[in-house]
Design an enzyme around this catalytic site. Structure first.
Site, short mmCIF file in Angstrom:
data_model
loop_
_atom_site.label_atom_id
_atom_site.label_comp_id
_atom_site.label_asym_id
_atom_site.label_seq_id
_atom_site.Cartn_x
_atom_site.Cartn_y
_atom_site.Cartn_z
N HIS A 1 0.83 -1.21 0.00
CA HIS A 1 0.00 0.00 0.00
C HIS A 1 0.86 1.26 0.00
CE1 HIS A 1 -3.63 -2.35 0.71
NE2 HIS A 1 -4.32 -1.24 0.50
N LYS B 1 -10.15 -7.53 8.19
CA LYS B 1 -10.86 -7.75 9.45
C LYS B 1 -10.62 -6.56 10.35
CE LYS B 1 -7.08 -10.10 11.84
NZ LYS B 1 -6.79 -9.42 13.10
#
Lengths: 183, 281
Positions: free
Chosen positions: A38, A103
């Site tokens: 990222h 999550k």
């Protein structure tokens, strides 16, 4: 739980059709990326450079799998905690990323970006990594192989199970769920 | 003096690393099965079903139950009458970790430097090793692969003695509430109370090595463990944070005498894959 099927690339209409608490089954191509990938993707965007993968309409799965054993397509591959990707996610949603699988809860900035750019956040069951790997039929490193488990992989999945936590209308399953059971 | 070879230590650490990653201890599995029976929320039950199915599959195929096979935290209790032969203990342990994470196809998750060079060391070493000299001629090795999802949610607070029992309870509950679904609930909550700053955190970690659901030998602390477990399960976080009745499987407290002017409390959380394996040589 209402079951819905998702087949990327996804459109705005696909996302608008999702409600928090829906169980989705994804079939098709998804991409993996976590912390280090990222950081690199967003650095490229900031420099105005092209990304190693076109994310328009795509799904990113936050995962760093274990190495495949002989005969396996991929090792165990459950979701990692998503908040670490919060600083980067809005920029990827802005260029057309449609869904993220991970999550744990997201920041307000990410939730706002999902509303603005029509995106959604899906949760896979954390720690159910051996089971989830069964829905991955093909895996190929397509960028940053030097990052090892953090490299960007292209996965072909079949009926990959996830639950809609944030839809594009501002809903949040975590908040709703906890409110319901708090005593 | 009883002689134990470094080769034996390496082999034991290697095997424990693989076993820990692939085979959830029965004590944790039993608590997960009980949790599934009493969970009321549909998403909570769904999560627990998947978690249990995953535990069975990982054991059957000898594959890691979670992709985060952790940083290898290793507790070694060395009997003072043991002589470690053929090399040094730290190298022997790290060699065991290297072999275990390589031979077991476990994920290598260690970076060389936390700030300036976050480059993967490639073999999951070095381990975090805690040694303790104890009476006797045995050597006990405990392996706790610790995933970062739950580790990141831990916290330490240096309370004032005046904060007392109430302060301890508030801090534990606040830490668990703020962690929400991030540490992969249902969790095991390790609490270290007393000592100094570093002692409290070490106690909290060591509490996670205890068989899940076993209690502190002092009835007052046992009662506190039970009270905290009940209060944590009223927070409503539930399995995976989807909302539900079962947020924690167990609360383990370890305590130690402390200074007249302090009350350190550390909370170390473990995910439902509360992995721990041990061997006595």
């Amino acid at each position: 739980m209402t079951k819905k099927r998702l087949t990327p690339p996804l459109t705005d209409a696909d996302i608008e059709n999702l409600e928090i608490g829906d169980q989705v089954l994804i079939t098709g191509t998804i991409y993996t990326a976590r912390d280090a990938a990222h950081k690199r993707l967003v650095e490229l965007l900031d420099e105005g450079k092209e990304l190693p993968v076109d994310l328009k309409g795509q799904i990113i799965y936050y995962v760093g799998p274990t190495p495949a054993k002989p005969g396996q397509v991929i090792g165990s591959a459950g979701p990692t905690t998503s908040y670490r990707m919060d600083p980067y996610a809005p920029k990827l949603l802005a260029i057309g990323l449609k869904a993220m699988i991970g999550k744990g809860s997201r920041s307000q900035e990410v939730k706002d970006a999902m509303k603005k750019y029509k995106g959604c956040y899906l949760a896979a069951v954390g720690g159910a990594a051996a089971l989830i790997a069964k829905s991955i039929k093909k895996a190929e490193v397509i960028a940053y192989p030097e990052l090892g488990p953090e490299a960007i992989r292209k996965l072909e999945v079949e009926d990959f199970p996830a639950i809609v936590v944030n839809d594009c209308k501002g809903g949040d399953l975590y908040e709703e769920g906890v409110k319901k059971y708090q005593k | 003096m009883r002689e134990i070879s470094v080769e034996k230590i390496t082999r034991t650490v290697r095997d424990l690393c693989i076993e820990a990653a692939c085979d959830l201890p029965q004590d944790v599995e039993n608590l997960l099965r009980q949790a599934k029976e009493r969970e009321e929320s549909q998403f909570g039950r769904y999560s627990l079903e998947k978690i249990i199915e995953n535990v069975e599959l990982a054991r059957q195929d000898t594959v890691p139950m979670c992709q985060d096979t952790g940083l290898a935290v290793i507790f070694v209790e060395i009997g003072q009458d043991v002589y470690i032969a053929g090399g040094n203990l730290v190298d022997a342990i790290n060699e065991g970790v290297r072999q275990g994470y390589t031979d077991g196809y476990l994920r290598k998750s260690v970076v060389e430097d936390p700030v300036f060079n976050r480059k993967n060391t490639g073999d999951n070493t070095p381990a975090v090793i805690h040694t303790e000299i104890v009476p006797g001629d045995k050597l006990k090795i405990m392996v706790l692969p610790k995933g970062a999802g739950s580790e990141n949610m831990g916290a330490l607070k240096m309370l004032k003695p005046a904060d007392g029992l109430k302060g301890v309870k508030e801090f534990v509950l606040k830490t668990v509430a703020e962690a929400g679904g991030n540490p992969c609930p249902p969790i095991v909550v390790g609490v270290g109370i007393g000592g100094t700053m570093e002692k409290a955190t070490l106690l909290a970690k060591k509490a996670l090595a205890r068989k899940a659901g076993e209690h502190h030998p002092d009835p007052k602390y046992k009662e506190l463990e039970l009270e905290l477990l009940e209060k944590i399960n009223k927070l409503g976080i539930g399995p995976q944070g989807f909302g539900g009745r079962v947020t924690a499987l167990a609360v383990h407290i370890e305590s130690y005498p402390t200074h007249i002017a302090t009350l350190p409390v550390a909370v170390n959380l473990n995910c439902h894959a509360a992995r721990h394996k041990e061997a006595i040589l």
